[in-house]
Write a protein that holds these residues in place. Structure first.
Motif, PDB file in Angstrom:
ATOM      1  N   PRO A  96       0.807  -1.225   0.000  1.00  0.00           N
ATOM      2  CA  PRO A  96       0.000   0.000   0.000  1.00  0.00           C
ATOM      3  C   PRO A  96       0.835   1.268   0.000  1.00  0.00           C
ATOM      4  CG  PRO A  96      -0.101  -1.122   2.133  1.00  0.00           C
ATOM      5  CD  PRO A  96       0.578  -2.059   1.195  1.00  0.00           C
ATOM      6  N   ALA A  97       2.108   1.189   0.419  1.00  0.00           N
ATOM      7  CA  ALA A  97       2.968   2.371   0.404  1.00  0.00           C
ATOM      8  C   ALA A  97       3.596   2.618  -0.960  1.00  0.00           C
ATOM      9  CB  ALA A  97       4.069   2.224   1.456  1.00  0.00           C
ATOM     10  N   ASP A  98       3.358   1.736  -1.921  1.00  0.00           N
ATOM     11  CA  ASP A  98       3.986   1.844  -3.237  1.00  0.00           C
ATOM     12  C   ASP A  98       3.098   2.535  -4.270  1.00  0.00           C
ATOM     13  OD1 ASP A  98       6.102   0.415  -2.168  1.00  0.00           O
ATOM     14  OD2 ASP A  98       5.308  -1.517  -2.817  1.00  0.00           O
ATOM     15  N   ASN A  99       1.947   3.082  -3.826  1.00  0.00           N
ATOM     16  CA  ASN A  99       1.005   3.707  -4.749  1.00  0.00           C
ATOM     17  C   ASN A  99       1.297   5.191  -4.930  1.00  0.00           C
ATOM     18  OD1 ASN A  99      -0.465   1.256  -4.957  1.00  0.00           O
ATOM     19  ND2 ASN A  99      -1.595   1.749  -3.093  1.00  0.00           N
ATOM     20  N   LEU A 100       0.724   5.760  -5.993  1.00  0.00           N
ATOM     21  CA  LEU A 100       0.770   7.197  -6.250  1.00  0.00           C
ATOM     22  C   LEU A 100      -0.655   7.701  -6.372  1.00  0.00           C
ATOM     23  CD1 LEU A 100       2.221   9.865  -7.029  1.00  0.00           C
ATOM     24  CD2 LEU A 100       2.165   9.070  -9.414  1.00  0.00           C
ATOM     25  N   GLY A 140       5.966   8.648 -12.188  1.00  0.00           N
ATOM     26  CA  GLY A 140       7.206   8.178 -11.599  1.00  0.00           C
ATOM     27  C   GLY A 140       7.092   7.998 -10.107  1.00  0.00           C
ATOM     28  N   ASN A 141       8.100   7.357  -9.504  1.00  0.00           N
ATOM     29  CA  ASN A 141       8.155   7.071  -8.073  1.00  0.00           C
ATOM     30  C   ASN A 141       6.938   6.269  -7.628  1.00  0.00           C
ATOM     31  OD1 ASN A 141       9.460   7.117  -5.604  1.00  0.00           O
ATOM     32  ND2 ASN A 141       8.508   9.039  -4.946  1.00  0.00           N
ATOM     33  N   VAL A 142       6.629   5.215  -8.377  1.00  0.00           N
ATOM     34  CA  VAL A 142       5.491   4.358  -8.074  1.00  0.00           C
ATOM     35  C   VAL A 142       5.724   2.988  -8.705  1.00  0.00           C
ATOM     36  CG1 VAL A 142       4.240   5.320 -10.062  1.00  0.00           C
ATOM     37  CG2 VAL A 142       2.990   4.050  -8.323  1.00  0.00           C
ATOM     38  N   THR A 143       5.458   1.939  -7.934  1.00  0.00           N
ATOM     39  CA  THR A 143       5.491   0.579  -8.459  1.00  0.00           C
ATOM     40  C   THR A 143       4.177  -0.151  -8.211  1.00  0.00           C
ATOM     41  OG1 THR A 143       6.443  -0.264  -6.391  1.00  0.00           O
ATOM     42  CG2 THR A 143       7.984   0.375  -8.141  1.00  0.00           C
ATOM     43  N   GLY A 144       3.326   0.401  -7.356  1.00  0.00           N
ATOM     44  CA  GLY A 144       2.052  -0.246  -7.044  1.00  0.00           C
ATOM     45  C   GLY A 144       0.985   0.118  -8.056  1.00  0.00           C
ATOM     46  N   GLY A 145       0.189   1.136  -7.751  1.00  0.00           N
ATOM     47  CA  GLY A 145      -0.847   1.590  -8.664  1.00  0.00           C
ATOM     48  C   GLY A 145      -0.943   3.099  -8.650  1.00  0.00           C
ATOM     49  N   VAL A 146      -1.471   3.659  -9.723  1.00  0.00           N
ATOM     50  CA  VAL A 146      -1.690   5.095  -9.834  1.00  0.00           C
ATOM     51  C   VAL A 146      -3.197   5.347  -9.850  1.00  0.00           C
ATOM     52  CG1 VAL A 146      -1.363   7.169 -11.217  1.00  0.00           C
ATOM     53  CG2 VAL A 146       0.435   5.424 -11.147  1.00  0.00           C
ATOM     54  N   GLU A 393      15.744  11.796 -10.794  1.00  0.00           N
ATOM     55  CA  GLU A 393      16.838  11.896  -9.844  1.00  0.00           C
ATOM     56  C   GLU A 393      16.266  12.095  -8.448  1.00  0.00           C
ATOM     57  OE1 GLU A 393      20.985  14.342  -8.886  1.00  0.00           O
ATOM     58  OE2 GLU A 393      19.687  14.990 -10.542  1.00  0.00           O
ATOM     59  N   ASP A 394      16.675  11.228  -7.515  1.00  0.00           N
ATOM     60  CA  ASP A 394      16.339  11.369  -6.109  1.00  0.00           C
ATOM     61  C   ASP A 394      17.533  12.036  -5.442  1.00  0.00           C
ATOM     62  OD1 ASP A 394      16.058  10.904  -3.294  1.00  0.00           O
ATOM     63  OD2 ASP A 394      14.576   9.348  -3.748  1.00  0.00           O
ATOM     64  N   HIS A 395      17.382  13.318  -5.118  1.00  0.00           N
ATOM     65  CA  HIS A 395      18.518  14.086  -4.609  1.00  0.00           C
ATOM     66  C   HIS A 395      18.896  13.654  -3.195  1.00  0.00           C
ATOM     67  CE1 HIS A 395      18.252  16.944  -8.000  1.00  0.00           C
ATOM     68  NE2 HIS A 395      16.943  16.735  -7.895  1.00  0.00           N
ATOM     69  N   GLN A 424      10.090  -0.065 -16.973  1.00  0.00           N
ATOM     70  CA  GLN A 424      10.845  -0.118 -15.731  1.00  0.00           C
ATOM     71  C   GLN A 424      10.390   1.024 -14.822  1.00  0.00           C
ATOM     72  OE1 GLN A 424      14.946  -0.021 -17.018  1.00  0.00           O
ATOM     73  NE2 GLN A 424      15.028  -2.247 -17.293  1.00  0.00           N
ATOM     74  N   HIS A 425      10.401   0.761 -13.498  1.00  0.00           N
ATOM     75  CA  HIS A 425       9.850   1.706 -12.537  1.00  0.00           C
ATOM     76  C   HIS A 425      10.639   1.627 -11.242  1.00  0.00           C
ATOM     77  CE1 HIS A 425       6.287   1.885 -15.200  1.00  0.00           C
ATOM     78  NE2 HIS A 425       6.519   0.596 -15.341  1.00  0.00           N
ATOM     79  N   HIS A 426      10.424   2.612 -10.365  1.00  0.00           N
ATOM     80  CA  HIS A 426      11.058   2.607  -9.055  1.00  0.00           C
ATOM     81  C   HIS A 426      10.171   3.346  -8.060  1.00  0.00           C
ATOM     82  CE1 HIS A 426      12.156   6.749 -10.117  1.00  0.00           C
ATOM     83  NE2 HIS A 426      12.323   6.946  -8.819  1.00  0.00           N
TER      84      HIS A 426
END
Length: 665
Positions: A96-100, A140-146, A393-395, A424-426
């Motif tokens: 559940p923390a992987d959603n956007l 971006g910054n999501v691997t679960g669901g949008v 880029e994740d600063h 590909q995703h992250h």
């Protein structure tokens, strides 16, 4: 999955290209096909942007969802919950923390209140998309669901007043034009369920979950110019939950209270720069405050201010539909705590963490930069190909990503479509975890994932739709647990989703959704492999509504999901230094709770009056009053013992309500 099977799956994944929802470019003399992912409602339309899109409206009166179309998304294929019907959505094997979650370009950390009802009033929703795997380049910054929600614009022609009175939630909407080019609306809602049902837990559970309380608001002002629109949007939500000890002699040991608050505002700009070029920009600022207090004096409070910019420039040239954009985010975070802050191991039930005997504080600024570009090419009237690239880029973590995305669509016949997508995703660790491990930032990593799906959609002339998708996700991540233990995780999840649906527009409408999934999570260095707790073997929903004469409707929804896996408690021991009781756990996630099963019924009546429309409704939740055990925990009890405590879902509840819609005031 063994190594040979894994290599085979990854090889197939390279061939499984798919397509994101929306319109395709139009070749000369051709008509652009309208496309959807398995559940995407935001199909391009020229209809009035101040009205809810038809596909979104078809989910509005789903039985058991009490006029909340976003909640209906949780009963669609590929969407489950990790620990009960009050938990955040789990999308195709990701946590559940992987959603956007996006609301008109505003990123929000949580789209739902504690009762799983959304923080956005259905009176202001225009469209919502659910992208479940292998997302388009803009995300971006999501691997679960949008879940991407579009708010509607205020009406430029009429005043409206909507008043909703119900046992679960009540609220109002006021909407009015100001001038020929300016219009505005405002909405406010409050949860009233605690006035009718005090608590959830039954039986001998150590903790009693009190009925949550919540409020939310949303408002929008729009200025319409020549091919240009400027919007000012404000939205917010407040939640309070409380768990107390059932036995009075444990009231000083067990129990906690949590409050969450979100306040966001945004400026949006949309412009048709030319016949073939459009520009959309949203600049938002959000205040986030989450505070959890335990009865023993421990607390965790996170405060954040998030500034975000999302933009996209699109251009159509012949057979090409080009899109490019920039997404920027900066979050100033502060974490204050006393006591223990848990950092849980994904492979085991127990959690490590950081402990502070006196109040401690961590501060960090989290910044992300995303660039993306894509081209959708109409190779022929039947065949369309999409190619895209997402760079990020994740600063804070000092990480950079170049992620290719691709999709293909083929219209085999007028009624039958084939599509595929891969990419590909992250996703970065959660802000609280990053704050706690701030000094070890150089040892943390974002989770990386390769995802793919292939699907087909068949539309009958009478409105019935059959859609199936086969999907695959893998992931790998290095994370730190509590005292700095570093562990490399990897895993894969795969499944099949089937949807049979008939949209609103006839007397009978509804859907049947069936999902099968499987997957594992492993740490090869320790030889440890467990089932992915976010991939239930089976989940299914059947929802149907029949419209009678004179405005009457009767509907029902049945939901089934395999039980949540848990780690059994094998016994007790004592800490050698402090003598404190410590639980001994068995094989991680080796057992499952009972299956989840729930039946809801809805009866409604719509009547027309001189002033407008009135909707009367009754929602009967959990008709058979089934005790659906959710996530299992092991809180400390009296005499130094630890016993199981299962969170429960919604009990039997009758929600009665009446909605007034006044028009042309």
């Amino acid at each position: 999955m063994n190594q040979n099977s894994r290599r085979t799956a990854l090889s197939c994944a390279g061939l499984l290209l798919s397509l994101s929802g929306g319109s395709l470019p139009v070749a000369a003399g051709a008509t652009a096909p309208q496309l959807e992912e398995i559940i995407v409602t935001a199909v391009e339309t020229t209809a009035d942007a101040s009205l809810m899109a038809p596909d979104a409206a078809s989910l509005l009166a789903t039985p058991g969802d009490v006029n909340d179309p976003l909640k209906a998304l949780l009963a669609l294929p590929g969407i489950t919950f990790g620990g009960g019907d009050l938990d955040a959505p789990v999308v195709r094997g990701s946590g559940p923390a992987d959603n956007l979650f996006l609301i008109d370009g505003i990123p929000v950390e949580n789209l739902f209140h504690e009762l799983s009802d959304s923080i956005v009033s259905p009176n202001v929703i225009r469209t919502f998309d659910l992208h479940a795997a292998a997302f388009a380049p803009r995300y971006g910054n999501v691997t679960g669901g949008v879940i991407d929600i579009g708010l509607r614009d205020p009406s430029a022609s009429e005043r409206h007043l909507k008043l909703d009175l119900g046992q679960l939630k009540s609220g109002l909407l006021l909407e009015t034009p100001v001038t020929d080019s300016v219009a505005v609306y405002g909405s406010y809602r409050r949860n009233l369920a605690h006035l009718f049902l005090e608590e959830f837990e039954r039986g001998n559970d150590a903790l009693v979950f009190r009925m949550p309380r919540s409020d939310d608001y949303s408002g929008r002002l729009i200025w319409r110019g020549n091919h240009t629109a400027l919007t000012l949007t404000a939205l917010g939500a407040w939640d309070r939950t409380e768990e107390v000890a059932r036995e009075s002699n444990l009231s000083a040991v067990l129990g906690e209270e949590e409050t969450r608050q979100l306040d966001a505002r945004a400026v949006g700009f949309r412009s048709q720069l030319s016949e073939h070029t459009e520009l959309a920009v949203t600049l938002s600022h959000s205040d986030i405050d989450t505070h959890r207090r335990q009865v023993n004096g421990s607390f965790i409070r996170r405060q954040a201010q998030v500034l975000a910019l999302r933009s996209e420039l699109s251009h159509t040239a012949g057979r090409h539909q080009l899109a490019a954009g920039v997404n920027l985010a900066r979050g100033d975070n502060r974490l204050d705590f006393r006591g223990s802050v848990p950092l849980c191991d994904r492979l085991e039930q127990n959690c490590g963490g950081v402990f502070a005997a006196v109040p401690a504080r961590f501060d960090a600024t989290l910044r992300n930069t995303e660039l993306y570009a894509g081209d959708r090419i109409a190779i022929s009237d039947r065949l369309h190909l999409g190619l895209g690239l997402h760079a990020a880029e994740d600063h804070f973590l000092d990480q950079r990503f170049i992620e290719p995305r691709a999709d293909v669509f083929y219209r085999a016949t007028h009624q039958w479509e084939l599509y595929a997508r891969a990419g590909q995703h992250h996703v970065a660790p959660q802000p609280q975890e990053l704050l706690i491990l701030n000094l070890l930032a150089d040892r943390q990593q974002s989770e990386r994932s390769t995802q793919a799906l292939i699907g087909q959609r068949w539309d009958r002339a009478d409105g019935w739709r059959l859609q199936t998708e086969i999907w695959f996700k893998d992931f790998e991540r290095t994370e730190l647990i509590g005292t700095g233990l570093q562990r490399a995780f990897e895993g894969e999840t795969y499944g099949l989703d089937i949807l049979l649906a008939r949209p609103i527009g006839s007397r009978f409408y509804g859907w049947a959704a069936l999902s099968f999934s499987d997957g594992s999570v492993s740490d090869r260095s320790r030889g440890l492999e467990v089932d992915n707790r976010f991939a239930p073997p089976v989940s299914a929903t059947v929802a149907a509504t029949y419209a009678f004469d004179h405005g009457w409707k009767l509907g029902a929804k049945y939901r089934f999901q395999s039980g949540d896996p848990f780690t059994p408690l094998a016994g007790m021991t004592a800490d050698p230094d402090t003598g404190a009781p410590l639980p001994l756990f068995g094989e991680p996630f080796s057992e499952r709770l009972g299956d989840y099963s729930r039946l809801d019924i809805r009866v409604e009546k719509t009547s027309q009056y001189g002033f407008g429309e009135v909707l009367y409704y009754v929602d009967i939740l959990n008709v058979v009053d089934r005790e659906n055990a959710a996530r299992r925990r092991y809180p400390l009890r009296g005499a130094g013992t630890v016993l199981a405590d299962d969170e429960e879902g919604i009990p039997f509840f009758v929600a009665v309500g009446i909605n007034f819609s006044f028009q042309g005031l």
